[in-house]
Design a protein around this motif. Structure first.
Motif, PDB file in Angstrom:
ATOM      1  N   TYR A  61       9.588  45.798  -5.816  1.00  0.00           N
ATOM      2  CA  TYR A  61      10.350  44.531  -6.174  1.00  0.00           C
ATOM      3  C   TYR A  61       9.592  43.431  -6.660  1.00  0.00           C
ATOM      4  O   TYR A  61       8.532  43.217  -6.317  1.00  0.00           O
ATOM      5  N   ARG A  62       9.902  42.316  -7.688  1.00  0.00           N
ATOM      6  CA  ARG A  62       9.402  41.403  -7.951  1.00  0.00           C
ATOM      7  C   ARG A  62       9.583  40.579  -6.992  1.00  0.00           C
ATOM      8  O   ARG A  62      10.785  39.732  -6.831  1.00  0.00           O
ATOM      9  N   ILE A  63       8.704  39.726  -6.414  1.00  0.00           N
ATOM     10  CA  ILE A  63       8.663  38.737  -5.337  1.00  0.00           C
ATOM     11  C   ILE A  63       8.012  37.623  -5.889  1.00  0.00           C
ATOM     12  O   ILE A  63       6.642  37.468  -6.492  1.00  0.00           O
ATOM     13  N   ALA A  64       8.759  36.209  -5.650  1.00  0.00           N
ATOM     14  CA  ALA A  64       8.100  34.859  -6.138  1.00  0.00           C
ATOM     15  C   ALA A  64       7.684  34.503  -4.650  1.00  0.00           C
ATOM     16  O   ALA A  64       8.478  34.280  -3.603  1.00  0.00           O
ATOM     17  N   LEU A  65       6.038  34.325  -4.569  1.00  0.00           N
ATOM     18  CA  LEU A  65       5.527  33.936  -3.529  1.00  0.00           C
ATOM     19  C   LEU A  65       5.164  32.566  -3.476  1.00  0.00           C
ATOM     20  O   LEU A  65       4.199  32.200  -4.232  1.00  0.00           O
ATOM     21  N   VAL A  66       5.828  31.550  -2.743  1.00  0.00           N
ATOM     22  CA  VAL A  66       5.368  30.239  -2.925  1.00  0.00           C
ATOM     23  C   VAL A  66       4.320  29.781  -1.939  1.00  0.00           C
ATOM     24  O   VAL A  66       4.562  30.000  -0.584  1.00  0.00           O
ATOM     25  N   ASP A  67       2.994  29.296  -2.326  1.00  0.00           N
ATOM     26  CA  ASP A  67       2.185  29.347  -1.781  1.00  0.00           C
ATOM     27  C   ASP A  67       1.976  28.046  -1.080  1.00  0.00           C
ATOM     28  O   ASP A  67       1.464  26.900  -1.833  1.00  0.00           O
ATOM     29  N   PHE A  68       2.271  27.594   0.072  1.00  0.00           N
ATOM     30  CA  PHE A  68       1.924  26.475   0.762  1.00  0.00           C
ATOM     31  C   PHE A  68       0.759  26.162   1.694  1.00  0.00           C
ATOM     32  O   PHE A  68       0.354  25.332   2.389  1.00  0.00           O
ATOM     33  N   GLY A  69      -0.070  27.473   1.374  1.00  0.00           N
ATOM     34  CA  GLY A  69      -1.312  27.478   2.258  1.00  0.00           C
ATOM     35  C   GLY A  69      -1.476  28.954   2.699  1.00  0.00           C
ATOM     36  O   GLY A  69      -1.660  29.273   4.088  1.00  0.00           O
ATOM     37  N   MET A  70      -0.915  30.034   1.867  1.00  0.00           N
ATOM     38  CA  MET A  70      -0.950  31.384   2.187  1.00  0.00           C
ATOM     39  C   MET A  70      -1.907  31.837   2.865  1.00  0.00           C
ATOM     40  O   MET A  70      -3.214  31.716   2.625  1.00  0.00           O
ATOM     41  N   LYS A  71      -1.895  32.860   3.756  1.00  0.00           N
ATOM     42  CA  LYS A  71      -2.911  33.723   4.459  1.00  0.00           C
ATOM     43  C   LYS A  71      -2.703  35.030   3.444  1.00  0.00           C
ATOM     44  O   LYS A  71      -1.801  35.464   3.303  1.00  0.00           O
ATOM     45  N   HIS A  72      -3.808  35.340   3.378  1.00  0.00           N
ATOM     46  CA  HIS A  72      -3.939  36.741   2.682  1.00  0.00           C
ATOM     47  C   HIS A  72      -3.103  37.902   3.244  1.00  0.00           C
ATOM     48  O   HIS A  72      -2.798  38.943   2.584  1.00  0.00           O
ATOM     49  N   GLY A  73      -3.019  37.807   4.677  1.00  0.00           N
ATOM     50  CA  GLY A  73      -2.178  38.820   5.246  1.00  0.00           C
ATOM     51  C   GLY A  73      -0.901  39.163   4.793  1.00  0.00           C
ATOM     52  O   GLY A  73      -0.385  40.219   4.698  1.00  0.00           O
ATOM     53  N   ILE A  74      -0.145  37.769   4.342  1.00  0.00           N
ATOM     54  CA  ILE A  74       1.223  38.146   3.727  1.00  0.00           C
ATOM     55  C   ILE A  74       1.254  38.619   2.464  1.00  0.00           C
ATOM     56  O   ILE A  74       2.008  39.670   2.143  1.00  0.00           O
ATOM     57  N   LEU A  75       0.225  38.381   1.798  1.00  0.00           N
ATOM     58  CA  LEU A  75       0.122  39.282   0.321  1.00  0.00           C
ATOM     59  C   LEU A  75      -0.264  40.593   0.451  1.00  0.00           C
ATOM     60  O   LEU A  75       0.387  41.453  -0.108  1.00  0.00           O
ATOM     61  N   ARG A  76      -1.059  40.810   1.667  1.00  0.00           N
ATOM     62  CA  ARG A  76      -1.414  41.914   1.796  1.00  0.00           C
ATOM     63  C   ARG A  76      -0.291  42.852   1.998  1.00  0.00           C
ATOM     64  O   ARG A  76      -0.079  44.262   2.014  1.00  0.00           O
ATOM     65  N   GLU A  77       0.740  42.371   3.159  1.00  0.00           N
ATOM     66  CA  GLU A  77       1.948  43.430   3.548  1.00  0.00           C
ATOM     67  C   GLU A  77       2.673  43.375   2.254  1.00  0.00           C
ATOM     68  O   GLU A  77       3.434  44.432   2.444  1.00  0.00           O
ATOM     69  N   LEU A  78       3.046  42.664   1.478  1.00  0.00           N
ATOM     70  CA  LEU A  78       3.574  42.627   0.164  1.00  0.00           C
ATOM     71  C   LEU A  78       3.478  43.788  -0.508  1.00  0.00           C
ATOM     72  O   LEU A  78       3.943  44.842  -1.134  1.00  0.00           O
ATOM     73  N   THR A  79       1.890  43.833  -1.110  1.00  0.00           N
ATOM     74  CA  THR A  79       1.295  44.679  -1.845  1.00  0.00           C
ATOM     75  C   THR A  79       1.273  46.241  -1.147  1.00  0.00           C
ATOM     76  O   THR A  79       1.313  47.031  -1.932  1.00  0.00           O
ATOM     77  N   LYS A  80       1.251  46.000  -0.006  1.00  0.00           N
ATOM     78  CA  LYS A  80       1.148  47.359   0.593  1.00  0.00           C
ATOM     79  C   LYS A  80       2.523  48.151   0.635  1.00  0.00           C
ATOM     80  O   LYS A  80       2.716  49.235   0.359  1.00  0.00           O
ATOM     81  N   ARG A  81       3.666  47.351   0.294  1.00  0.00           N
ATOM     82  CA  ARG A  81       4.895  47.836  -0.067  1.00  0.00           C
ATOM     83  C   ARG A  81       5.201  47.817  -1.438  1.00  0.00           C
ATOM     84  O   ARG A  81       6.529  47.952  -1.864  1.00  0.00           O
TER      85      ARG A  81
END
Length: 363
Positions: A170-190
């Motif tokens: 799935y294509r996700i638009a992630l709006v970065d307000f001060g993103m922790k890398h853990g959030i990106l990691r969980e999405l890319t893991k999926r």
């Protein structure tokens, strides 16, 4: 070398200087986690804050290359009871002291952090200054009084330009307000295809990306200081499945007509119990926030309360009653902390799947 931490109420703590020798002024808060100091130091949500660790022994396992939540830390200062100068861990690359020096973050050790925490619990978070021990206290008080409150924390920590973490899902638009890398990691893991965009990216530009879902990340400060994000969320929620975390949760609630308020001393730690009304289960969560959605304000909106904090009954989760959109106040990606609520990322993707199926049926 001696250093002082002076609070705006006049309380003075004198201890040992470590890390950078620069003077720093910020909001003094406390974190109750027993581990995870590296993730705390590198969490962008601490931008503008001087963080006190309530666990007395910090730095024992050093700093490693794997546990950062951002490349450039934005914390303003670090307060500990005792820091370890010679860490012992096979993953350690450098000491806490070396890391703070390299990133220009001042620290103070050897003070009574339990007393400091009690002051903050009783009187609430307050401004403080980390400065040299022989500074004139009246001069320090004058600096504190005349230092304006920081309101652009999100701007400081958000990405400046969009970038992509490619995937085939799935294509996700992630709006970065001060993103922790853990959030990106969980999405890319999926296997998600994630496009990370700045905090002030317009709804029009986000919709042009044709995302399957929108993720609203964590971040620092008062959500009402980011009005452009609130307006953007109002426009995109009716069209795309949405998932908000921490500051993203507060912005989502504001966009839906609810309100937020500052907590006395916030929630910062790795073991905050949260009750879920839907599953009728209690989860341990990782939290880091100074503001919360007010429960009374939800009643006149299209939001439904889904989770509460068991410690103080504050709002921990909401969902939209009309659109496939929901948010939580805590960090389901943990880092540090328990991963009890990690399945919320799967729920987000399931919402996307159901939404796309409903669109096909309507067509």
């Amino acid at each position: 070398m001696k250093r002082q931490l002076i609070l705006e109420d006049g309380t003075v703590f004198t201890g040992q200087a470590f890390g950078s020798l620069e003077e720093s002024i910020g909001e003094v808060v406390f974190n109750t986690g027993m581990t995870g100091y590296q993730e705390t130091l590198s969490d962008p949500s601490y931008c503008g804050q001087i963080v006190t660790m309530t666990y007395p022994l910090i730095g024992n396992y050093g700093i490693n290359r794997d546990d950062f939540e951002t490349i450039n830390p934005s914390i303003f200062g670090f307060v500990v009871k005792e820091f370890c100068e010679t860490p012992s861990n096979f993953r350690s690359d450098e000491s806490l002291n070396e890391y703070l020096k390299a990133n220009d973050i001042p620290g103070i050790a050897g003070i009574d952090t339990r007393k400091l925490t009690k002051i903050l619990r009783q009187h609430g978070t307050m401004k403080g200054i980390l400065t040299k021990a022989d500074v004139d206290e009246q001069e320090a008080a004058h600096k504190l009084e005349n230092t304006e409150k920081i309101t652009n924390q999100v701007e400081r920590v958000s990405t400046v330009k969009p970038y992509v973490a490619p995937g085939r899902g799935y294509r996700i638009a992630l709006v970065d307000f001060g993103m922790k890398h853990g959030i990106l990691r969980e999405l890319t893991k999926r296997n998600c295809h994630v496009t990370v965009v700045p905090y002030n990216y317009s709804a029009e530009n986000i919709l042009r990306l044709k995302p399957d879902g929108i993720m609203l990340t964590n971040g620092p400060g008062n959500p009402k200081d980011v009005p452009e994000a609130i307006n953007m969320i109002k426009e995109v929620v009716p069209h795309i499945p949405t998932f908000g975390i921490c500051l993203g949760h507060q912005l989502f609630a504001l966009a839906c007509g609810a309100d937020t308020a500052k907590l006395k001393f916030g929630h910062r730690g790795s073991n905050h119990p949260v009750y879920d009304y839907e599953t009728k289960r209690t989860y341990l969560t990782s939290q880091n926030h100074g503001y919360a959605v007010t429960e009374d304000s939800i009643e006149q909106t299209n939001l439904e309360l889904t989770q509460i904090a068991l410690n103080d009954k504050t709002v921990e989760g909401v969902k939209h009653t009309e659109y496939p959109a929901f948010s939580v106040q805590y960090h389901p990606e943990s880092s540090p902390g328990p991963d009890d609520t990690n399945q919320l990322f799967d729920r987000f993707l399931n919402n996307i799947k159901a939404f796309k199926l409903s669109q096909k049926e309507e067509a």
